[in-house]
Design a protein around this motif. Structure first.
Motif, PDB file in Angstrom:
ATOM      1  N   GLY A 197      11.676  44.185  15.821  1.00 22.87           N
ATOM      2  CA  GLY A 197      11.243  43.829  17.163  1.00 22.87           C
ATOM      3  C   GLY A 197      11.764  44.747  18.242  1.00 22.87           C
ATOM      4  O   GLY A 197      11.801  45.974  18.100  1.00 22.87           O
ATOM      5  N   ALA A 198      12.192  44.141  19.343  1.00 24.27           N
ATOM      6  CA  ALA A 198      12.682  44.912  20.487  1.00 24.27           C
ATOM      7  C   ALA A 198      13.910  45.739  20.129  1.00 24.27           C
ATOM      8  O   ALA A 198      14.138  46.807  20.709  1.00 24.27           O
ATOM      9  N   ASP A 199      14.711  45.272  19.168  1.00 19.42           N
ATOM     10  CA  ASP A 199      15.871  46.045  18.733  1.00 19.42           C
ATOM     11  C   ASP A 199      15.442  47.369  18.102  1.00 19.42           C
ATOM     12  O   ASP A 199      16.070  48.411  18.320  1.00 19.42           O
ATOM     13  N   THR A 200      14.382  47.338  17.311  1.00 20.63           N
ATOM     14  CA  THR A 200      13.881  48.573  16.708  1.00 20.63           C
ATOM     15  C   THR A 200      13.351  49.520  17.774  1.00 20.63           C
ATOM     16  O   THR A 200      13.615  50.727  17.744  1.00 20.63           O
ATOM     17  N   ILE A 201      12.615  48.974  18.728  1.00 22.17           N
ATOM     18  CA  ILE A 201      12.060  49.797  19.809  1.00 22.17           C
ATOM     19  C   ILE A 201      13.180  50.516  20.561  1.00 22.17           C
ATOM     20  O   ILE A 201      13.131  51.733  20.770  1.00 22.17           O
TER      21      ILE A 201
END
Length: 409
Positions: free
Chosen positions: A234-238
């Motif tokens: 999710g946003a962590d990967t981004i």
């Protein structure tokens, strides 16, 4: 094959339900019908890849089935677990005890998924994971009522780890997110890398939903490992992919790999930054004519957005569940769980899947590569399929599973 073949899936499923209802005479649901609850992240780091998109996908499945099963209506509800186990547990207990929810589906965040698995096991209903992906769910923590529909950490690590190591990534540095998903993916990827002749030179846990990866990336960069693995979602990967680009991880000679990198992530990061990244996933909207036709329907209902693999999996899971209720002829969860395993999985997303005794739905796992800007033909044309691994080869062999339900010789 016709673009509208998906319509025949829903019509056939509805016909099956009606045939059972009128032919058996005793096929009945509870007084309020069947209730399906979508439990996921509506406001946090996984909202784009699950959230309202998963609710829309579930609603499409209910509508395609005909909206009723065993002569009673199918009701759909949803809730935000806020990435908090205590919130998720409270919701799940209320749904099962007071609201008489028959199916809980999606559940991103593997720690929450494992907790809800125990509540369902000891209470009522059925649980189908689309968002959460820890391989423990169908191994040590397996349940007669728990099913895995999109991917698990073993299948992703096995597919991606072996491929990247074979391409020359012999030494790895891991940055796993600090909860059950990161732990599971780290263990499974380590095994895949070592089985392929590679080594893991170091690993540092990263907080969930952190904005600053600088200290972690600097340690990975200093390790001189061939591959830096971002084991989050999710946003962590981004955020971590963007910051890895800013720190020059790839331009400095190291390769970047991720445990999960969704369609939405690639669009957010941009092809200039993410191009060439290799990832594994369960489904992709541009995979077949059937997935493209379904995705176009979804796109019209979700503000022009194409579906993530999780949202595609929610559709398939809910549709198969309703077919299983119809085939069981009742809302008894033991009968439904048996039919979930007996019936082949065939719909617009999964052409030929089957459910193993440990709860894994076997289907192909895709190795995807983010396209270059020159290769992309449109806003959502972001991945190309590099390799397709059959489910029987991608997922953990049944004989290696620690699931106590498996019959041993």
């Amino acid at each position: 094959m016709s673009k509208h073949r998906w319509q025949r899936f829903g019509m056939a499923a509805a016909a099956l339900g009606l045939a059972l209802l009128h032919g058996g005479g005793t096929a009945v649901a509870g007084p309020d019908g069947i209730t399906i609850g979508v439990l996921n992240d509506q406001s946090g780091p996984y909202a784009d890849i699950t959230g309202q998109g998963s609710v829309i996908a579930a609603r499409m499945a209910v509508e395609d089935f005909g909206g009723r099963v065993l002569g009673k209506p199918v009701k759909l509800i949803f809730a935000d677990h806020q990435q908090k186990p205590d919130v998720a547990n409270t919701i799940a207990r209320k749904w099962l005890d007071a609201d008489k929810v028959d199916l809980i589906v999606d559940v991103p965040n593997s720690g929450i998924l494992l907790a809800v698995q125990e509540i369902v096991r000891n209470t009522s209903g059925i649980l189908i994971a689309a968002g959460g992906g820890t391989s423990r769910f169908t191994s040590e923590a397996c349940s007669p009522y728990g099913f895995m529909w999109v991917y698990d950490s073993y299948a992703l690590a096995n597919s991606m780890g072996r491929a990247v190591t074979a391409q020359g990534g012999k030494s790895w540095f891991f940055l796993p997110v600090d909860y059950a998903w990161g732990e599971a993916l780290s263990a499974d990827l380590s095994a895949a890398v070592q089985a392929s002749g590679g080594t893991v030179t170091g690993s540092v846990k990263t907080p969930l939903n952190t904005a600053d990866y600088s200290s972690f990336l600097l340690r990975a960069q200093a390790s001189k490992a061939d591959v830096v693995a971002l084991l989050n979602a999710g946003a962590d990967t981004i955020n971590s992919v963007k910051q890895a680009n800013e720190f020059g991880i790839v331009s400095g000679g190291q390769r970047l790999a991720t445990g999960l990198f969704y369609l939405n992530d690639a669009r957010s990061v941009g092809l200039d930054t993410a191009q060439g990244l290799l990832v594994a996933d369960g489904y992709y909207w541009d995979q077949t004519s059937e997935t493209r036709a379904w995705a176009e329907r979804f796109q019209k209902r979700h503000n022009g957005r194409m579906p993530s693999s999780i949202q595609m999996g929610v559709y398939s899971a809910v549709l198969h569940y309703l077919k299983s209720v119809a085939a069981a002829g009742s809302d008894n969860r033991d009968d439904i769980a048996r039919k979930i395993r007996e019936l082949p999985v065939r719909d617009a997303i999964v052409p030929d899947g089957r459910v193993r005794e440990d709860g894994i739905m076997l289907h192909d796992i895709l190795l995807l590569q983010v396209k270059t800007p020159a290769e992309s033909t449109g806003e959502w044309d972001l991945f190309k399929i590099v390799k397709t691994t059959p489910g029987s080869q991608a997922f953990r062999p049944l004989e290696q599973s620690k699931c106590p339900m498996i019959k041993r010789p």
